[in-house]
Design a protein around this motif. Structure first.
Motif, short mmCIF file in Angstrom:
data_model
loop_
_atom_site.label_atom_id
_atom_site.label_comp_id
_atom_site.label_asym_id
_atom_site.label_seq_id
_atom_site.Cartn_x
_atom_site.Cartn_y
_atom_site.Cartn_z
N ARG A 287 11.08 18.04 -13.57
CA ARG A 287 11.15 17.64 -14.99
C ARG A 287 11.20 18.88 -15.89
NH1 ARG A 287 10.97 12.48 -16.13
NH2 ARG A 287 10.16 10.96 -14.61
N LYS A 288 10.43 19.89 -15.56
CA LYS A 288 10.48 21.13 -16.33
C LYS A 288 11.86 21.77 -16.22
CE LYS A 288 5.60 22.31 -15.55
NZ LYS A 288 4.69 23.29 -14.87
N LEU A 289 12.40 21.77 -15.02
CA LEU A 289 13.70 22.38 -14.79
C LEU A 289 14.80 21.64 -15.55
CD1 LEU A 289 14.59 24.80 -12.97
CD2 LEU A 289 15.26 23.11 -11.26
N ARG A 290 14.67 20.32 -15.60
CA ARG A 290 15.67 19.47 -16.26
C ARG A 290 15.73 19.74 -17.76
NH1 ARG A 290 20.00 16.41 -14.30
NH2 ARG A 290 20.26 14.51 -15.51
N LYS B 6 15.70 22.56 -19.15
CA LYS B 6 16.41 23.80 -19.43
C LYS B 6 17.81 23.85 -18.82
CE LYS B 6 15.89 28.82 -19.30
NZ LYS B 6 15.03 29.97 -18.92
N TYR B 7 17.98 23.22 -17.65
CA TYR B 7 19.23 23.37 -16.91
C TYR B 7 19.84 22.02 -16.55
CZ TYR B 7 17.56 28.16 -16.09
OH TYR B 7 17.11 29.45 -16.24
N ARG B 8 21.14 22.03 -16.41
CA ARG B 8 21.88 20.87 -15.89
C ARG B 8 21.87 20.90 -14.37
NH1 ARG B 8 26.91 21.22 -13.73
NH2 ARG B 8 27.41 23.17 -14.85
N PHE B 9 21.55 19.79 -13.75
CA PHE B 9 21.84 19.64 -12.32
C PHE B 9 22.36 18.25 -12.05
CE2 PHE B 9 17.15 19.52 -12.82
CZ PHE B 9 16.83 18.26 -12.32
N ASN B 10 23.19 18.14 -11.02
CA ASN B 10 24.04 16.96 -10.83
C ASN B 10 23.68 16.09 -9.64
OD1 ASN B 10 25.84 19.34 -12.03
ND2 ASN B 10 26.60 17.42 -12.83
N GLY B 11 22.65 16.45 -8.90
CA GLY B 11 22.28 15.65 -7.76
C GLY B 11 21.04 16.20 -7.08
N ILE B 12 20.63 15.51 -6.02
CA ILE B 12 19.43 15.87 -5.25
C ILE B 12 19.81 16.00 -3.78
CG2 ILE B 12 17.12 15.16 -4.56
CD1 ILE B 12 16.97 13.54 -7.17
N LYS B 13 19.47 17.11 -3.20
CA LYS B 13 19.80 17.42 -1.80
C LYS B 13 18.53 17.37 -0.94
CE LYS B 13 21.50 19.60 1.88
NZ LYS B 13 22.22 18.85 2.92
N PRO C 162 25.47 22.03 -9.54
CA PRO C 162 24.24 22.33 -8.80
C PRO C 162 23.44 21.08 -8.46
CG PRO C 162 23.97 22.86 -11.12
CD PRO C 162 25.40 22.43 -10.94
N PHE C 163 22.90 21.06 -7.25
CA PHE C 163 21.96 20.04 -6.81
C PHE C 163 20.61 20.72 -6.58
CE2 PHE C 163 24.43 16.26 -4.83
CZ PHE C 163 25.43 16.35 -5.79
N VAL C 164 19.53 20.09 -6.98
CA VAL C 164 18.21 20.57 -6.58
C VAL C 164 17.93 20.09 -5.16
CG1 VAL C 164 17.25 20.73 -8.89
CG2 VAL C 164 17.11 18.55 -7.66
N ILE C 165 17.06 20.79 -4.46
CA ILE C 165 16.68 20.40 -3.12
C ILE C 165 15.21 20.02 -3.12
CG2 ILE C 165 16.13 22.76 -2.36
CD1 ILE C 165 17.38 22.00 0.38
N VAL C 166 14.82 19.02 -2.33
CA VAL C 166 13.45 18.53 -2.32
C VAL C 166 12.97 18.31 -0.90
CG1 VAL C 166 13.71 17.43 -4.59
CG2 VAL C 166 14.08 16.07 -2.51
N ASP C 167 11.67 18.30 -0.74
CA ASP C 167 11.00 17.97 0.52
C ASP C 167 10.30 16.64 0.31
OD1 ASP C 167 9.12 17.70 2.59
OD2 ASP C 167 8.74 19.86 2.72
N PRO C 168 10.71 15.57 1.02
CA PRO C 168 10.16 14.24 0.74
C PRO C 168 8.75 14.02 1.28
CG PRO C 168 11.70 14.11 2.56
CD PRO C 168 11.78 15.52 2.04
N MET C 169 8.15 15.03 1.95
CA MET C 169 6.85 14.83 2.58
C MET C 169 5.73 15.63 1.93
SD MET C 169 5.83 15.17 6.63
CE MET C 169 5.74 16.96 6.71
#
Length: 222
Positions: free
Chosen positions: A117-120, A122-129, A99-106
């Motif tokens: 940080r809260k999500l991290r 509890k869960y593993r994620f492997n990248g940022i989309k 799983p990759f988390v997705i972000v809005d850079p603006m």
């Protein structure tokens, strides 16, 4: 091993309300169909539009600020929903999912970082989309208000997977801009989606930069 490196899971309200297709993908259906074709692992992330946008504009495919927002922090719900689906609803599938988390850079980037940080915890994620074209959120904001995502990627040793374009009308996700940011941040890893649209200058730069790659998602239509 075959890894399908570009999969949106969940639903996109903008696509649905605007009448676009496809507008959704379900995790189990994805792994069942892909597994039957020989895929072993899947990189997945949420769909693109988020509930902190003005959803009333989605019928006309218009991105607006304020208005009818169903959330205050971009992707807080969408990222948590994806992680819960993978690890809580279908833990038997989770070992095969990246799983990759997705972000809005603006928009609301500091608040997004707090949620990640809260999500991290509890869960593993492997990248940022990131898919900044649909959001109309300039990728160059990674140099200012979105810099927090570069910092998190370095702290957690995570790669980026970023939607790329070379169309002059796309002001938000130019492959050349992504490559400039990658060149400015050599400790970080960047994968440019969609083969850089087969732009030779960009592909040559990907070849030259030691921290950049491209994926071949949607290969045939591009």
């Amino acid at each position: 091993m075959i890894i399908d490196c570009h999969n949106h899971v969940g639903a996109d309200l903008l696509f649905y309300l605007h009448g676009d297709f496809p507008y959704a993908q379900q995790l189990v259906a994805m792994t069942d169909e892909g597994g039957a074709l020989g895929v072993d692992r899947w990189i997945v992330f949420p769909f693109v539009s988020h509930l902190a946008l003005d959803v009333s504009g989605f019928f006309e495919n218009v991105i607006r600020e304020g208005g009818t927002q169903l959330a205050s922090i971009p992707y807080a719900l969408e990222n948590r929903r994806l992680m819960s689906e993978i690890f809580d609803l279908f833990p038997e599938i989770a070992p095969r999912i990246l799983p990759f988390v997705i972000v809005d850079p603006m928009r609301e980037t500091a608040a997004q970082a707090v949620e990640l940080r809260k999500l991290r915890e509890k869960y593993r994620f492997n990248g940022i989309k990131m898919q900044t074209t649909i959001l109309q959120s300039d990728i160059k904001h990674l140099r200012d208000r979105g810099k927090v995502f570069l910092e998190l990627a370095e702290e957690w040793d995570l790669p980026f997977l970023i939607h790329s374009s070379v169309a002059k009308s796309d002001l938000w996700a130019q492959a050349s801009d992504i490559l400039d940011i990658a060149e400015e941040n050599p400790p970080l890893r960047f994968c440019l989606a969609h083969s850089c649209r087969y732009d030779k200058a960009c592909l040559d730069r990907v070849q030259d930069l030691p921290n950049t790659w491209f994926d071949c998602s949607a290969h045939c239509i591009h």
